[in-house]
Design a protein around this motif. Structure first.
Motif, PDB file in Angstrom:
ATOM      1  N   GLU A  57       0.830  -1.204   0.000  1.00  0.00           N
ATOM      2  CA  GLU A  57       0.000   0.000   0.000  1.00  0.00           C
ATOM      3  C   GLU A  57       0.868   1.259   0.000  1.00  0.00           C
ATOM      4  O   GLU A  57       0.547   2.248  -0.672  1.00  0.00           O
ATOM      5  N   GLU A  59       3.856   1.505  -1.253  1.00  0.00           N
ATOM      6  CA  GLU A  59       4.438   1.612  -2.594  1.00  0.00           C
ATOM      7  C   GLU A  59       3.443   2.259  -3.558  1.00  0.00           C
ATOM      8  O   GLU A  59       3.827   3.064  -4.420  1.00  0.00           O
ATOM      9  N   GLU A  60       2.171   1.915  -3.420  1.00  0.00           N
ATOM     10  CA  GLU A  60       1.131   2.546  -4.242  1.00  0.00           C
ATOM     11  C   GLU A  60       1.046   4.046  -3.956  1.00  0.00           C
ATOM     12  O   GLU A  60       0.833   4.857  -4.865  1.00  0.00           O
ATOM     13  N   ARG A  61       1.221   4.421  -2.693  1.00  0.00           N
ATOM     14  CA  ARG A  61       1.185   5.834  -2.328  1.00  0.00           C
ATOM     15  C   ARG A  61       2.343   6.594  -2.977  1.00  0.00           C
ATOM     16  O   ARG A  61       2.167   7.723  -3.460  1.00  0.00           O
ATOM     17  N   GLU A  63       3.877   5.805  -5.723  1.00  0.00           N
ATOM     18  CA  GLU A  63       3.592   5.904  -7.149  1.00  0.00           C
ATOM     19  C   GLU A  63       2.592   7.023  -7.432  1.00  0.00           C
ATOM     20  O   GLU A  63       2.750   7.796  -8.386  1.00  0.00           O
ATOM     21  N   LYS A  64       1.578   7.129  -6.588  1.00  0.00           N
ATOM     22  CA  LYS A  64       0.607   8.223  -6.764  1.00  0.00           C
ATOM     23  C   LYS A  64       1.285   9.566  -6.544  1.00  0.00           C
ATOM     24  O   LYS A  64       1.021  10.537  -7.272  1.00  0.00           O
ATOM     25  N   SER A 217      -8.055   5.245   1.001  1.00  0.00           N
ATOM     26  CA  SER A 217      -8.332   3.915   0.447  1.00  0.00           C
ATOM     27  C   SER A 217      -9.420   3.248   1.278  1.00  0.00           C
ATOM     28  O   SER A 217      -9.772   3.711   2.366  1.00  0.00           O
TER      29      SER A 217
END
Length: 446
Positions: A57, A59-61, A63-64, A217
């Motif tokens: 999660e 890592e997704e942040r 990327e965003k 999320s």
């Protein structure tokens, strides 16, 4: 935040137990569950329901964040100790005069700048986090400049004259130090006769950090819902255990104990009688009497995600004026909730609640409703965005806010109703039920 309203409430919550032991007839040991009021003792732990945020999660942040950096023409962002550092990396680092920072570029690997004697502790926290397999840590000794390390790291990535976003809680001395180090590096690289010295350009990273954090999320929403449910249950248990003659510290100790019984640390600021007309209250001694209003305001954190709830209650029978004011505030809270929809400006939610209160005779403007109707909430008790006049930012699904109108009559009493809400695809929903009635503030059970 170094000293926020939430940290004040948590500190107050810790203090209440100590104060409750200082001679109060109602003092109890929060750790001795055999002596707790029945309503608190029967609460069940909900700790197992709290699932931590995963590395994936985070890592997704990141990327965003990079997508938002590109959209806002920011080449890298700088984050020091605090909530945003935890949000992106799960690194918990206290703030001091020694700089610890992560520099996250829009492309390529981030790097950390760390005091040399702290390197082991830093790497311990970096390990297992996003990008840990190739994390670069640039250290500085006590007689060296951490700002030069940042300038060098940016230069190595071709960003010596780029645009560096500064997270909003970074201390000025840190950002100024980076700017000066970058300028000096640029000055050293050009001929003495040159009138132009290339340097780094500093700007706000808020479009990136707040841009990520303000949209929650489903996992974050679940944690916030749990935090809200725990706090509301703690309030109700404390209310059901209230006796005339208790002090605000006795009541606060019960709120803290009720949170702990459910597996979480939480607390509340408690204001009684005319002190409830001060939105953030008074520190002077207060005693709960039959027929006086009690205003509680606080919350807890579940895996770092906060609740912020206010309830106004009365021990015994409220006056007709108290009930009338409660009903107006209840309508204002409902109006704000109804106004909150995707695409609607933040300021429109405040306006909807304020109109109800003004039309009922408690205006104009901030006369009796003295604060905005709400603030963003998540890992900080107060965070972007804010429901206040002048904020034209449109609401979006999965934004989260407090909804907390109030009417404060100086010298008499105040009423505030506060629940946290999240914006949905078609409107907004509260995490917890509204307080329905001043005589039964928690519904049938109360």
């Amino acid at each position: 935040m170094s000293f926020s309203r939430r940290s004040f409430l948590q500190t107050a919550g810790l203090a209440t137990v100590t104060l409750a032991h200082s001679g109060s007839a109602f003092a109890f040991d929060a750790d001795d569950k055999t002596k707790q009021p029945e309503a608190i003792a029967k609460l069940k732990s909900r700790k197992a329901e709290a699932k931590p945020i995963t590395t994936a999660e985070r890592e997704e942040r990141i990327e965003k964040a990079r997508q938002l950096m590109a959209a806002n023409k920011i080449d890298a962002i700088m984050i020091t100790g605090g909530t945003s550092l935890v949000y992106f990396t799960n690194i918990h680092w206290w703030m001091s005069e020694r700089l610890f920072a992560i520099i996250l570029p829009v492309k390529g690997n981030p790097f950390y700048v760390c005091p040399a004697f702290e390197e082991d502790r830093a790497r311990e926290q970096i390990a297992g986090g996003p990008g840990s397999s190739n994390a670069e840590v640039r250290t500085w000794q006590e007689d060296e400049s951490p700002y030069q390390r940042i300038a060098e790291g940016l230069k190595d990535r071709g960003l010596a004259t780029g645009r560096l976003g500064i997270e909003e809680t970074v201390r000025y001395v840190f950002s100024e130090g980076v700017s000066r180090a970058s300028w000096e590096m640029g000055a050293d690289s050009v001929p003495k006769t040159s009138s132009y010295i290339p340097s780094l350009r500093l700007m706000s990273a808020t479009p990136v950090t707040a841009g990520c954090r303000m949209i929650k999320s489903q996992h974050e929403l679940q944690l916030m819902k749990l935090a809200n449910e725990v706090t509301l249950a703690a309030y109700e248990a404390a209310y059901l255990s209230t006796k005339e003659g208790m002090t605000q510290n006795d009541f606060g100790a019960m709120v803290q104990a009720a949170h702990a019984q459910q597996g979480f640390q939480g607390g509340a600021s408690i204001q009684v009688g005319e002190n409830s007309a001060l939105p953030h209250g008074s520190t002077k001694p207060q005693v709960i009497r039959e027929g006086t209003i009690l205003l509680m305001d606080g919350g807890c954190a579940v895996e770092g995600y906060e609740s912020d709830i206010s309830r106004t209650v009365v021990l015994g029978k409220p006056t007709d004026k108290m009930k009338q004011v409660f009903e107006i505030v209840h309508k204002a809270q409902s109006a704000a909730l109804a106004a909150a929809k995707p695409g609607v400006q933040c300021q429109a939610v405040d306006a909807a609640a304020r109109k109800v209160i003004t039309d009922a005779g408690y205006g104009p403007d901030y006369k009796h409703f003295t604060h905005r109707v709400g603030h963003g909430i998540g890992m900080d008790g107060h965070e972007w965005p804010y429901l206040v006049r002048g904020n034209t930012l449109p609401l979006a699904p999965n934004m989260t806010f407090s909804d907390e109108p109030g009417i404060y009559i100086r010298g008499e009493f105040g009423v505030r109703l506060e629940d946290d809400m999240h914006v949905t695809e078609n409107g907004a929903e509260l995490f917890t039920p509204q307080s329905p009635d001043l005589e039964k503030p928690f519904g049938k059970s109360s």
